[in-house]
Design an enzyme around this catalytic site. Structure first.
Site, PDB file in Angstrom:
ATOM      1  N   ASP A 123       0.831  -1.192   0.000  1.00  0.00           N
ATOM      2  CA  ASP A 123       0.000   0.000   0.000  1.00  0.00           C
ATOM      3  C   ASP A 123       0.878   1.259   0.000  1.00  0.00           C
ATOM      4  O   ASP A 123       1.867   1.336   0.726  1.00  0.00           O
ATOM      5  CB  ASP A 123      -0.891  -0.012   1.247  1.00  0.00           C
ATOM      6  CG  ASP A 123      -1.861   1.142   1.294  1.00  0.00           C
ATOM      7  OD1 ASP A 123      -2.702   1.230   0.394  1.00  0.00           O
ATOM      8  OD2 ASP A 123      -1.773   1.955   2.246  1.00  0.00           O
TER       9      ASP A 123
ATOM     10  N   GLU B 212       1.440  -0.609  -5.139  1.00  0.00           N
ATOM     11  CA  GLU B 212       0.470   0.435  -5.427  1.00  0.00           C
ATOM     12  C   GLU B 212       1.270   1.729  -5.494  1.00  0.00           C
ATOM     13  O   GLU B 212       1.667   2.278  -4.467  1.00  0.00           O
ATOM     14  CB  GLU B 212      -0.597   0.551  -4.336  1.00  0.00           C
ATOM     15  CG  GLU B 212      -1.636   1.616  -4.680  1.00  0.00           C
ATOM     16  CD  GLU B 212      -2.235   2.329  -3.479  1.00  0.00           C
ATOM     17  OE1 GLU B 212      -3.339   2.868  -3.604  1.00  0.00           O
ATOM     18  OE2 GLU B 212      -1.594   2.364  -2.416  1.00  0.00           O
TER      19      GLU B 212
END
Length: 536
Positions: free
Chosen positions: A217, A276
């Site tokens: 993330d 990401e």
């Protein structure tokens, strides 16, 4: 655990290409909205485990699970209080272990989220920092700074939260702390060696449990520019993905990713990590997937492309060129838990569904790996009319950062039945489901050859059966304006992005199509907003 046997399944992708992940189709499970096993209205790990036969039958190769760690749930689990514990909402550690083992028995790999940019404000480290004095060692794990102006009443710089509002919150003792997301998600200081060592330990914990990799993330966010300089303009969230910012996509993140790659490679079984990473251009994105860094990175430039042949071809060409320049595969994606579902993004209604089905079939024909967000195989649209009182996305409450619309793509899945919660669980779901979703449930679409579910099943089956799909090469073929035609070994894909019928020579034998095609005089007539796969 029969991991060696399980990992031999779904491995056509790895033959001659150097990694299963180069061709894999990975299904994103938004844990709280997938399947509820205990009737509390929130999806959980046992619920996912009960639906593994569905996912194996769909034909995907792996699952990506959003965070299920101990958390106060200020941002749906992306505010982690304990990275080694399962939140009671979702089960316990034994449920995570059982899920991984059972997934492997079904021939499915499991990728879990890791959230390294920030913790929860309830994490033990941040609680220790709050109890400590300004300048203390406990505060060096985060970004604490004195304020500016008279009495330090102004934030240390002009950075804004991605969720809207300032990226700084002031404590009673006068110190400010940085949070690029919600104020309950303080950013970690990755210049601190203790932070780096802790996350290597966290990765080992889950690798030892048997997970097959990590989705990282905010992989672009851990390192901030020296001195934390001002940006000089507002509405900074609109700049993400188009401009370099002092808090995102700094070169220092790559040293972290290289160290993680060495750690992951030390484990058997081809474990992976996917970034990401929102970057200004595909060239910057390619830096995250150099041979000694992460294995994959989400291609958000493809996700944001219009349903237009010229725009799509430009993004595809640039993506293939830049990823290929570092020997990485492309990773294609159309929807996820942070963006509007592509049925709605492409216009909504039947027109949006036609384009979404065609776009999905085109995506699955491209070289590399693809990610499928739960429910896109059902053709689910964005839920645009959620009442304000049920919304839970923190971006909705902070000046409409990220447009404040993420709850609409997170509504729980419809599985079966005539009324909500449509088999999701035994009681009301945490976000209400539209009444029209009864026609989009798994049960309603199962066995219907015209359904989006059966389209995905057919396409995913063919990805395993046709040797020319997955990782590899492709060539563009001549086609009318508004039509994309690409060739791969033994295979052709044609996509008509226009609102009119398009005519072209018959490329081969049709094997799957989003709409019925007509043949006349050696030509094929492609309906508007359609895609066809051809065996040659």
């Amino acid at each position: 655990m029969t991991q060696d046997l399980a990992r031999s399944l779904h491995d056509k992708a790895a033959e001659g290409t150097g990694g299963w992940w180069r061709s894999a189709v990975i299904y994103q499970v938004y844990v709280r909205s997938f399947a509820d096993s205990n009737g509390d209205g929130i999806g959980d790990l046992p619920g996912i485990r009960s639906r593994l036969p569905y996912l194996a039958g769909l034909g995907v190769d792996a699952l990506w699970l959003t965070p299920f760690y101990a958390s106060p749930q200020a941002d749906a689990g992306y505010d982690v209080a304990d990275y080694r514990a399962v939140d009671p909402l979702f089960g316990d550690l034994s449920d995570a272990d059982d899920l991984v083992r059972d997934a492997h028995r079904h021939g499915l790999r499991v990728i879990v989220d890791v959230v390294p940019n920030h913790t929860s404000d309830e994490h033990a480290w941040f609680q220790e920092a709050l109890a400590a004095r300004p300048g203390s060692a406990a505060r060096t794990r985060y970004h604490f700074r004195p304020g500016r102006g008279e009495g330090g009443h102004l934030p240390p710089n002009d950075w804004e939260s991605v969720f809207g509002g300032p990226a700084w919150t002031r404590l009673e003792d006068g110190d400010w702390y940085l949070h690029l997301f919600d104020s309950r998600q303080p950013d970690l200081n990755w210049e601190n060696e203790e932070v780096r060592a802790e996350f290597e330990s966290i990765l080992r914990f889950w690798l030892d449990l048997g997970v097959d990799g990590f989705r990282v993330d905010v992989a672009h966010g851990m390192v901030k520019a020296p001195g934390l300089p001002d940006i000089g303009q507002s509405e900074q969230a609109t700049m993400i993905g188009s401009q370099r910012l002092p808090f995102f996509d700094q070169d220092g993140v790559h040293g972290i990713h290289r160290s993680w790659r060495r750690l992951i490679d030390s484990y058997a079984g081809e474990r992976v990590a996917v970034a990401e990473a929102w970057t200004p251009d595909p060239g910057r994105l390619a830096l995250y997937v150099r041979p000694d860094e992460l294995h994959q990175a989400f291609n958000f430039h493809y996700l944001t492309a219009e349903w237009d042949a010229e725009a799509l071809r430009a993004v595809i060409d640039e993506s293939l060129a830049t990823a290929g320049s570092v020997g990485a595969p492309c990773t294609w994606v159309l929807s996820n838990h942070d963006v509007q579902r592509h049925v709605t993004r492409y216009g909504g209604g039947q027109a949006g569904l036609r384009r979404a089905r065609a776009a999905s079939l085109l995506m699955l024909a491209l070289p590399g790996s693809a990610y499928v967000y739960q429910g896109e195989e059902l053709g689910l649209p964005e839920v645009l009319d959620l009442p304000d009182e049920v919304r839970q996305d923190p971006s909705f409450f902070r000046a409409n950062g990220q447009e404040g619309l993420r709850d609409g793509c997170r509504v729980p899945l419809p599985w079966s039945g005539e009324r909500a919660p449509y088999g999701f669980g035994s009681g009301p779901s945490w976000l209400p489901q539209p009444s029209e979703w009864r026609e989009l449930s798994v049960e309603a679409q199962d066995g219907d050859p015209r359904s989006t579910l059966e389209l995905y099943r057919a396409a995913l089956r063919l990805r395993h059966e046709l040797p020319g799909l997955g990782d590899g090469t492709m060539t563009w073929l001549d086609a009318p304006a508004g039509v994309l035609a690409l060739a791969r070994p033994g295979f052709v894909c044609t996509a008509n992005t226009t609102a009119d019928v398009a005519e072209l020579p018959v490329p081969g034998r049709p094997v799957v199509s989003t709409a019925a095609v007509e043949f006349t005089g050696g030509k094929v007539r492609l309906p508007a907003d359609s895609c066809v796969w051809w065996a040659v």
